[in-house]
Design an enzyme around this catalytic site. Structure first.
Site, mmCIF file in Angstrom:
data_model
loop_
_atom_site.group_PDB
_atom_site.id
_atom_site.type_symbol
_atom_site.label_atom_id
_atom_site.label_comp_id
_atom_site.label_asym_id
_atom_site.label_seq_id
_atom_site.Cartn_x
_atom_site.Cartn_y
_atom_site.Cartn_z
ATOM 1 N N ASP A 143 -23.258 -11.242 -8.534
ATOM 2 C CA ASP A 143 -23.072 -9.772 -7.456
ATOM 3 C C ASP A 143 -24.357 -9.805 -6.606
ATOM 4 O O ASP A 143 -24.200 -8.879 -5.800
ATOM 5 C CB ASP A 143 -22.885 -8.589 -8.171
ATOM 6 N N CYS A 178 0.503 -15.384 -4.680
ATOM 7 C CA CYS A 178 1.147 -14.088 -4.178
ATOM 8 C C CYS A 178 2.843 -13.945 -3.841
ATOM 9 O O CYS A 178 3.155 -13.226 -4.205
ATOM 10 C CB CYS A 178 0.268 -13.387 -3.338
ATOM 11 N N CYS A 197 5.180 -10.816 -2.797
ATOM 12 C CA CYS A 197 4.894 -9.790 -3.577
ATOM 13 C C CYS A 197 4.070 -8.860 -2.658
ATOM 14 O O CYS A 197 2.949 -9.393 -2.246
ATOM 15 C CB CYS A 197 4.099 -10.237 -4.974
ATOM 16 N N CYS A 235 -11.253 3.010 -0.051
ATOM 17 C CA CYS A 235 -11.028 2.310 -1.635
ATOM 18 C C CYS A 235 -11.682 3.397 -2.445
ATOM 19 O O CYS A 235 -13.041 4.014 -2.249
ATOM 20 C CB CYS A 235 -11.628 1.111 -1.529
ATOM 21 N N CYS A 253 -11.379 2.176 -9.770
ATOM 22 C CA CYS A 253 -9.959 2.341 -9.758
ATOM 23 C C CYS A 253 -9.108 0.897 -9.941
ATOM 24 O O CYS A 253 -9.763 0.028 -9.641
ATOM 25 C CB CYS A 253 -9.662 2.592 -8.348
HETATM 26 S S1 SF4 Z 1 0.304 -7.576 -7.040
HETATM 27 FE FE1 SF4 Z 1 1.212 -9.090 -5.924
HETATM 28 S S2 SF4 Z 1 0.364 -9.358 -3.811
HETATM 29 FE FE2 SF4 Z 1 -0.991 -8.185 -5.293
HETATM 30 S S3 SF4 Z 1 -2.427 -9.637 -5.991
HETATM 31 FE FE3 SF4 Z 1 -0.775 -9.527 -7.407
HETATM 32 S S4 SF4 Z 1 0.637 -11.265 -7.024
HETATM 33 FE FE4 SF4 Z 1 -0.704 -10.717 -5.118
HETATM 34 S S1 SF4 Z 2 -9.254 -0.082 -6.042
HETATM 35 FE FE1 SF4 Z 2 -7.664 1.438 -5.697
HETATM 36 S S2 SF4 Z 2 -8.285 2.577 -3.790
HETATM 37 FE FE2 SF4 Z 2 -9.309 0.512 -3.919
HETATM 38 S S3 SF4 Z 2 -7.931 -0.895 -2.885
HETATM 39 FE FE3 SF4 Z 2 -7.320 -1.066 -5.205
HETATM 40 S S4 SF4 Z 2 -5.690 0.498 -5.478
HETATM 41 FE FE4 SF4 Z 2 -6.708 0.967 -3.322
#
Ligand code: SF4
Ligand code: SF4
Length: 319
Positions: free
Chosen positions: A129, A184, A187, A210, A248
């Site tokens: 990081d 993905c 989705c 965020c 989060c």
């Molecule tokens: S929730 Fe769906 S779109 Fe998002 S990272 Fe996971 S597979 Fe990909």
């Molecule tokens: S961590 Fe929480 S606020 Fe940040 S992008 Fe993901 S769902 Fe949204």
């Protein structure tokens, strides 16, 4: 010559859950352009350190004296065995246990020592990081997964609840991995679930929106005078989402790849017992001494006790 099979076996012996190897080159132009656009739009919020050392970010070979030729990317899973009770102020599960930076760096040092035992002239440098390094891009190149729409490295076996450590090596390695295809598909669960609509396109996130920035980084890297975040904190009573006071997990929690990801119970990742009982009132009444005693080795100390209290006040309406 070092082989990727040998490195992967040594990485598992050093305590990593997955490891991949990629040859180093300049970042592809589209990857660098996407990062620079993200900066230009101010989506890095107060994290100005991301603007620095752009030349090294564009060419990670410069991060090792004499030149790096290979990136070894290694993962440690932090998918938790159990969760905090949902009625309590929530902490992102990466912060349930001890601070991962030093633990991961030590594993990388042990891995380097194991490689040098066989190849004494090998030079290496571990990163967790802290460097201008596109770690997730390198992890994808090393065959460890793909970049999810929420910007997280996502893999078939471990999902996205993984810490990423990178070891840059001076030598070339035989047998590099093939990148995985992005799974993905159509989705959009992470984008739909994000309570602040922080997820942009192309795996990028607007940090100003965020909650991870809003509840952690803004205390270490605040916006400058006159700069505004774009969304207030989430009020759980109104939206029905968990009230996060540190980070989060919402966009990871809904990801189908995390539902089926395996759990690896690392001792240092286990939840601090206090997180099973701390209420909003407990947080607000906490002394500096207690904060240090409980969270002295935890990532939570990055937000400071004052910051945590501010987060609690912003998310919970006390009677
Ligand atoms: S929730 Fe769906 S779109 Fe998002 S990272 Fe996971 S597979 Fe990909
Ligand atoms: S961590 Fe929480 S606020 Fe940040 S992008 Fe993901 S769902 Fe949204």
């Amino acid at each position: 010559m070092l082989t990727s099979d040998f490195i992967q076996a040594a990485a598992h012996a050093a305590g990593f859950d997955a490891c991949g190897v990629a040859p180093l080159a300049k970042l592809p132009e589209d990857v660098l352009r996407s990062f620079c656009e993200w900066l230009q739009h101010g989506h890095h919020a107060g994290m100005r350190y991301m603007e620095r050392h752009l030349q090294k970010r564009a060419d990670p070979r410069l991060l090792l004296k004499g030149g790096a030729r290979t990136a070894v990317v290694a993962l440690v899973s932090y998918k938790p065995l159990r969760r905090q009770p949902p009625h309590l102020p929530q902490v992102s599960c990466y912060a349930y246990g001890q601070d991962y930076h030093e633990a991961l760096k030590q594993k990388l040092r042990n891995l380097l020592a194991a490689l040098q035992a066989e190849h004494p002239a090998l030079q290496g440098r571990p990163f967790v990081d802290t460097a201008p390094l596109q770690e997730r891009y390198l992890a994808v190149e090393a065959g460890l997964g793909w970049l999810g729409k929420n910007g997280m490295l996502t893999g078939k076996e471990l999902g996205s609840y993984t810490f990423i450590g990178t070891l840059l090596l001076s030598d070339e390695v035989k047998g590099n991995a093939q990148p995985q295809k992005n799974r993905c598909g159509s989705c959009t669960r992470c984008m739909d679930a994000c309570p602040t609509k922080a997820i942009l396109d192309n795996g990028r996130v607007n940090s100003r929106r965020c909650l991870s920035y809003r509840t952690i980084e803004r205390y270490a890297n605040p916006l400058q005078d006159g700069e505004e975040s774009e969304e207030s904190m989430v009020k759980d009573e109104k939206t029905g989402v968990p009230s996060y006071i540190f980070g989060c997990d919402i966009c990871q929690e809904v990801c189908p790849w995390n539902r089926r990801a395996k759990v690896v119970a690392h001792a240092e990742m286990q939840m601090l017992p206090q997180l099973l009982t701390l209420t909003a009132e407990d947080w607000l009444a906490m002394s500096d001494d207690d904060f240090e005693k409980i969270f002295g080795q935890s990532p939570i100390r990055r937000a400071t006790l004052q910051g945590m209290k501010e987060n609690v006040r912003a998310t919970i309406r006390l009677p």
